[in-house]
Design an enzyme around this catalytic site. Structure first.
Site, short mmCIF file in Angstrom:
data_model
loop_
_atom_site.label_atom_id
_atom_site.label_comp_id
_atom_site.label_asym_id
_atom_site.label_seq_id
_atom_site.Cartn_x
_atom_site.Cartn_y
_atom_site.Cartn_z
N MET A 160 9.48 -13.32 64.78
CA MET A 160 8.80 -14.59 65.02
C MET A 160 7.48 -14.53 64.26
O MET A 160 6.58 -13.75 64.62
CB MET A 160 8.57 -14.77 66.52
N HIS A 435 -0.57 -10.54 73.62
CA HIS A 435 0.43 -11.19 72.79
C HIS A 435 1.27 -12.21 73.57
O HIS A 435 1.31 -12.22 74.79
CB HIS A 435 1.31 -10.18 72.04
N GLU A 436 1.90 -13.11 72.81
CA GLU A 436 2.61 -14.27 73.35
C GLU A 436 1.69 -15.17 74.18
O GLU A 436 2.09 -15.74 75.20
CB GLU A 436 3.83 -13.84 74.18
N GLY A 437 0.47 -15.30 73.71
CA GLY A 437 -0.51 -16.13 74.39
C GLY A 437 -1.41 -15.30 75.27
O GLY A 437 -0.94 -14.62 76.19
N HIS A 442 -2.98 -19.00 78.75
CA HIS A 442 -2.07 -19.31 79.86
C HIS A 442 -2.79 -19.90 81.05
O HIS A 442 -2.20 -20.70 81.80
CB HIS A 442 -1.28 -18.06 80.24
#
Length: 592
Positions: A160, A435-437, A442
């Site tokens: 990704m 990671h991933e936000g 969030h």
């Protein structure tokens, strides 16, 4: 040394979350407890024989960029192909696609076993799963036929590719460009990407990047972002595609999986293939990101679990000191697990990791229902999953940084050395709040969007689920005090939320200034709810005369710990959230 509890995993899946209910749906009807057990046993075998033995060596011998190519641990070549050949990468996909129509809940449970054994090695195949899923969901049949077979079999790595030097969480500022060519759906890609997990390595034959870029002339901002397949080598001629590995990042943990800096189109010859429609790339990518966010929460819980198991084993064997009441120095020392403060730290780890697992499997089951259910059941599962995703990602990520620290503390000086794995778990846990936000992102997502969507319908569903659990617990005498306590904190959380909502239109900056604290606040409430659910399951098992009294009593003690030590933290957070002192908004950079 065990790195996870098989018994707790069985409890979470089959007793508490009742995963077998999914087999009532046609898509999963060929499965049974027997097939699910076979999957979990197969995962355990791979974890024990292939992954865990390389845990330390992959950390000590991290990937290196040599001659423009990233070289990874030699053992990864066998592992990557094993995941492909055994069908793990596309296990949840349909029979027609060569998959096993396995519920995501069981697939995530297998992933938990892999991650607890060796987080770095587990990353490779499941990145490919996510990338292949994007192609199969939104790509043309030609893209599916060209790229997915070799991704499924483990020959090709999937990634990704979002982040850029000036566009991390702020994808609005993404600048990688896609220039149309004479070939339909084919574009020249120019730009650079950073922090790309498994973005290049020698354990595969090709790397298939799912890359966000902006088509020349596209609208500004997120509305102008498109999604492309950009292979490292062109298919089928196997020629380089002008995707160059500019650098490799050396990390504090999670060292066995490479993180690459990529330059794309330096020679004006990088080809990318449009996935789906132009300018819809971010909405497509969010499918993978939302799945990955629950996965990140599971990664954190798995590492926290492995650290807990390691410190638990040490505490049972390590003699140190005597009981406070024992005055005779000639008496033998006792194992440190008999000291109250050590039991406190172990209960902290147990209550947090097993509470997080309960939430994560609840979310995974919701994801399966979104896939196979219909009508109201599907809609409500989708709304509830949307609301819970930032919590499921962030609570385990943040708290397992603390539980792995507790594991180091239990081992004392030994925990600070490389002779024991807890120092590695401590380092590897720290990536997950990033990671991933990030946690901040969030928090904004939960308070600024999720709790307000559809006029608060998701929040109402969430409260209804908690009330349902409270009602069940009130039927069991021993759980009434816990049910009443959770009910009180739920009411306080609702009042706090409504207080904050009053600021939303008046002053958005003040409304969102403590969004991360609100996420922590609701996270504690959520895990308390999950513990009450586990308490009901454990209490009913004991009432039925289960011989596993130690296991179920351990569950009830962990629930007690969480309610006594963790739930009460909502008091301080709640006080801050309703305060009118907006000091973080008023603070100026030059005052630091």
């Amino acid at each position: 040394m065990p790195f996870y509890s098989k018994r707790d995993l069985q409890f979470q899946l089959f007793e508490n979350q009742k995963v077998l209910e999914l087999t009532c749906f046609k898509y999963f009807e060929d499965h049974s407890q027997e097939t699910f057990q076979m999957v979990l046993e197969a995962a355990d075998q791979i974890a024990v024989t292939s992954l865990f033995p390389l845990l330390t060596d992959m950390d000590r011998n991290e990937p290196q960029l040599i001659g423009g190519k990233i070289k990874v641990h030699e053992g990864m070549k066998k592992i990557v192909r094993q995941f492909g050949q055994d069908g793990w990468i596309n296990a949840t996909f349909s029979y027609e696609e060569g998959g096993q129509q396995l519920p995501n809940t069981i697939h995530l449970a297998a992933g938990f076993i892999f991650q607890a054994a060796n987080y770095s090695s587990s990353v490779y195949p499941f990145l490919t799963t996510g990338a292949a899923n994007l192609i199969r969901t939104f790509g043309s049949q030609q893209l599916i036929d060209t790229f997915t077979p070799n991704m499924y079999n483990g020959k090709w790595q999937g990634t990704m590719a979002l982040t850029e030097p000036d566009a991390g969480s702020s994808l609005t500022d993404l600048s990688t460009m896609a220039i149309p060519t004479e070939k339909e759906g084919v574009f020249k890609i120019q730009g650079q990407k950073i922090y790309i997990s498994c973005g290049d390595h020698d354990a595969c034959e090709n790397v298939i990047h799912l890359m966000l870029a902006r088509i020349k002339g596209a609208p500004a901002g997120v509305k102008g972002i498109s999604l492309f397949v950009v292979p490292q080598k062109r298919v089928p001629d196997n020629e380089p595609n002008d995707v160059l590995t500019e650098g490799i990042y050396h990390k504090m943990g999670y060292k066995g999986a490479p993180i690459a800096h990529l330059m794309i189109g330096s020679n004006d010859s990088a080809e990318g293939y449009l996935v789906g429609e132009a300018n819809k790339g971010l909405s497509y990518m969010f499918q993978m990101m939302n799945e990955a966010r629950v996965g990140v929460g599971m990664n954190a819980a798995a590492i926290g679990t492995a650290a807990f198991q390691s410190s638990l084993a040490y505490a049972k064997e390590r003699p140190q000191g005597r009981k406070i009441t024992e005055k005779d120095p000639s008496k033998p020392q006792i194992p440190i697990i008999e000291h109250a403060d050590v039991k406190r730290m172990l209960l902290f780890q147990k209550s947090v990791t097993e509470g997080a697992l309960s939430l994560l499997f609840f979310c995974a089951k919701l994801g399966d229902l979104v896939h196979v259910a219909e009508g109201k059941e599907k809609e409500e599962a989708s709304l509830l999953l949307d609301l819970l995703t930032p919590i499921a990602k962030t609570y385990p990520s943040e708290i397992c940084c603390l539980t792995t620290s507790a594991a180091v503390q239990i081992l004392g000086g030994a925990g600070y050395t490389t002779d024991f794995p807890v120092e590695q778990y401590y380092r590897e846990a720290r990536i997950h709040p990033i990671h991933e936000g990030t946690t901040g992102i969030h928090g904004l997502d939960l308070l600024g969007r999720k709790v307000l969507m559809q006029e608060g319908k998701a929040l109402q569903l969430f409260a209804a689920e908690i009330i349902k659990t409270i009602s069940s617990a009130k039927k069991l005498n021993h759980l009434i005090p816990f049910a009443e306590k959770l009910e009180k904190y739920l009411q306080r959380a609702q009042q706090t939320s409504f207080h904050l909502f009053g600021k939303a239109s008046q002053n958005p900056e003040e409304f969102l200034s403590d969004a991360s604290l609100y996420l922590e606040y609701i996270g504690i409430l959520t895990i308390s709810w999950q513990w009450l659910s586990q308490g009901i399951t454990a209490h009913e098992a004991l009432d039925k005369g289960s011989p596993e009294t130690d296991f179920y009593k351990g569950k009830l003690m962990a629930m007690r710990y969480f309610f006594e030590y963790e739930l009460v933290k909502m008091d301080g957070l709640g006080k801050r959230l309703v305060s009118d002192d907006m000091l973080t908004v008023e603070m100026k950079g030059e005052w630091f």
